[in-house]
Scaffold this active site. Structure first.
Site, short mmCIF file in Angstrom:
data_model
loop_
_atom_site.label_atom_id
_atom_site.label_comp_id
_atom_site.label_asym_id
_atom_site.label_seq_id
_atom_site.Cartn_x
_atom_site.Cartn_y
_atom_site.Cartn_z
N ILE A 202 0.91 -1.16 0.00
CA ILE A 202 0.00 0.00 0.00
C ILE A 202 0.93 1.19 0.00
CG2 ILE A 202 -1.64 1.42 1.27
CD1 ILE A 202 -2.99 -0.88 2.41
N TYR A 203 0.87 2.00 -1.03
CA TYR A 203 1.75 3.17 -1.14
C TYR A 203 0.95 4.40 -1.55
CZ TYR A 203 6.07 0.50 -0.78
OH TYR A 203 7.10 -0.27 -0.33
N GLY B 224 -4.58 5.89 2.45
CA GLY B 224 -4.18 4.53 2.86
C GLY B 224 -5.37 3.75 3.39
N ASN C 95 9.93 0.76 9.54
CA ASN C 95 8.86 1.58 8.95
C ASN C 95 7.76 1.83 10.00
OD1 ASN C 95 7.01 2.85 7.32
ND2 ASN C 95 6.99 1.28 5.73
N TYR D 267 -0.97 -0.18 10.37
CA TYR D 267 -1.55 -1.53 10.36
C TYR D 267 -2.07 -1.92 11.74
CZ TYR D 267 0.45 -2.02 5.68
OH TYR D 267 0.74 -1.84 4.35
N LYS E 186 -3.22 0.10 13.99
CA LYS E 186 -4.46 0.87 14.16
C LYS E 186 -5.64 0.13 13.49
CE LYS E 186 -4.92 4.65 11.41
NZ LYS E 186 -4.55 5.97 10.91
C1 LIG Z 1 1.49 3.75 5.51
C2 LIG Z 1 0.58 4.57 4.60
C3 LIG Z 1 0.03 3.69 3.49
C4 LIG Z 1 -0.58 5.11 5.45
O1 LIG Z 1 -1.47 5.80 4.61
P1 LIG Z 1 -2.13 7.19 5.06
O2 LIG Z 1 -3.10 7.57 4.01
O3 LIG Z 1 -1.07 8.15 5.40
O4 LIG Z 1 -2.93 6.71 6.37
P2 LIG Z 1 -3.61 7.58 7.46
O5 LIG Z 1 -4.36 8.74 6.85
O6 LIG Z 1 -4.37 6.63 8.32
O7 LIG Z 1 -2.39 8.24 8.29
C5 LIG Z 1 -1.38 7.43 8.85
C6 LIG Z 1 -0.56 8.24 9.85
O8 LIG Z 1 0.29 9.23 9.20
C7 LIG Z 1 0.33 10.39 10.04
N1 LIG Z 1 0.60 11.61 9.22
C8 LIG Z 1 -0.25 12.63 9.01
N2 LIG Z 1 0.29 13.55 8.20
C9 LIG Z 1 1.53 13.12 7.92
C10 LIG Z 1 2.60 13.67 7.16
N3 LIG Z 1 2.49 14.82 6.49
N4 LIG Z 1 3.73 12.96 7.07
C11 LIG Z 1 3.85 11.80 7.72
N5 LIG Z 1 2.88 11.23 8.46
C12 LIG Z 1 1.72 11.89 8.56
C13 LIG Z 1 -1.01 10.45 10.65
O9 LIG Z 1 -0.92 11.14 11.88
C14 LIG Z 1 -1.41 8.99 10.84
O10 LIG Z 1 -1.05 8.54 12.09
P3 LIG Z 1 -2.17 8.32 13.24
O11 LIG Z 1 -3.17 7.35 12.70
O12 LIG Z 1 -1.36 7.77 14.35
O13 LIG Z 1 -2.75 9.67 13.47
C15 LIG Z 1 1.32 5.80 3.99
O14 LIG Z 1 1.86 6.56 5.03
C16 LIG Z 1 2.40 5.44 2.99
O15 LIG Z 1 2.13 5.30 1.80
N6 LIG Z 1 3.65 5.29 3.45
C17 LIG Z 1 4.78 5.01 2.57
C18 LIG Z 1 4.74 3.64 1.97
C19 LIG Z 1 4.69 2.56 3.00
O16 LIG Z 1 5.41 2.58 3.98
N7 LIG Z 1 3.80 1.59 2.76
C20 LIG Z 1 3.65 0.43 3.58
C21 LIG Z 1 4.69 -0.54 3.18
S1 LIG Z 1 3.99 -2.15 3.04
#
Ligand SMILES: CC(C)(COP(=O)(O)OP(=O)(O)OC[C@H]1O[C@@H](n2cnc3c(N)ncnc32)[C@H](O)[C@@H]1OP(=O)(O)O)[C@@H](O)C(=O)NCCC(=O)NCCS
Length: 173
Positions: free
Chosen positions: A97-98, A109, A136, A143, A145
């Site tokens: 998931i990216y 996400g 990570n 996950y 959560k």
């Molecule tokens: C992991 C990932 C898919 C989560 O998706 P998302 O859309 O950000 O999910 P959420 O909206 O639920 O937010 C996740 C967290 O990021 C935090 N966040 C908010 N704004 C942010 C920012 N600008 N930068 C970093 N983190 C931030 C949020 O606080 C949240 O944490 P919380 O639930 O403890 O409050 C996304 O962060 C991502 O693509 N990461 C990079 C790729 C990766 O690591 N993928 C998983 C590998 S298998």
């Protein structure tokens, strides 16, 4: 924010898939890894040819998150033989998931994860599982959560760097 749609990725989308895969992988991991290991992964694992083969695999499915005609994230699911481990006939793996960095924390996400849940229900999968790099922290929190629990570890090679992935599982009702 404008509406976000989740749609299946088709063979003809390989160009967009490569672009979003490379960009999101780079944004997520370049700061914590060497330039050589990053380049190796982008070249070997995210080549057009490799992604086209993954898209053509009948036991894998890709989904894009799209807003305003722009791809802002993606999901890769595997079942059966396409799973990278376990290979349980009924299991469903979230391999990737990216989301684009500018959209972190904006629920994209979550939408992709909900798509994975929907597919798991359609397939009557008893559980979802995945591997995530132990360093990570943001993804592990994401996950946890969503109800995933750790159940093991495996090694993952990023170029010449042997990394440890935590394996996580979510039992489904
Ligand atoms: C992991 C990932 C898919 C989560 O998706 P998302 O859309 O950000 O999910 P959420 O909206 O639920 O937010 C996740 C967290 O990021 C935090 N966040 C908010 N704004 C942010 C920012 N600008 N930068 C970093 N983190 C931030 C949020 O606080 C949240 O944490 P919380 O639930 O403890 O409050 C996304 O962060 C991502 O693509 N990461 C990079 C790729 C990766 O690591 N993928 C998983 C590998 S298998």
């Amino acid at each position: 924010m404008a509406d976000i749609q989740i749609r299946r990725v088709r063979a003809q989308d390989v160009h967009d898939l490569q672009r979003i895969s490379r960009e999101t992988f780079f944004q997520a991991f370049a700061a914590a890894n060497t330039k050589e290991n990053m380049e190796h992964y982008l070249r070997e694992n995210l080549s057009r040819k490799r992604l086209a083969a993954e898209l053509a695999h009948e036991q894998s499915e890709f989904y894009f998150a799209v807003t305003d005609d722009t791809v802002i994230g993606y999901l890769k699911l595997n079942y059966g033989e396409a799973q990278t481990e376990l290979k349980d006939e009924y299991g469903l793996e979230i391999e990737r998931i990216y989301v684009l960095e500018t959209f972190y924390g904006k629920n994209v996400g979550q939408l992709l994860y909900h798509k994975a849940l929907e597919i798991a229900k359609e397939r009557n999968a008893p559980y979802l599982w995945l591997g995530v790099w132990e360093e990570n922290a943001r993804a592990i929190r994401f996950y946890e959560k969503n109800g995933f629990k750790r159940f093991g570890k495996h090694n993952f090679m990023l170029g010449d760097d042997k990394q440890t992935d935590i394996l996580m599982k979510q039992q489904l009702p």
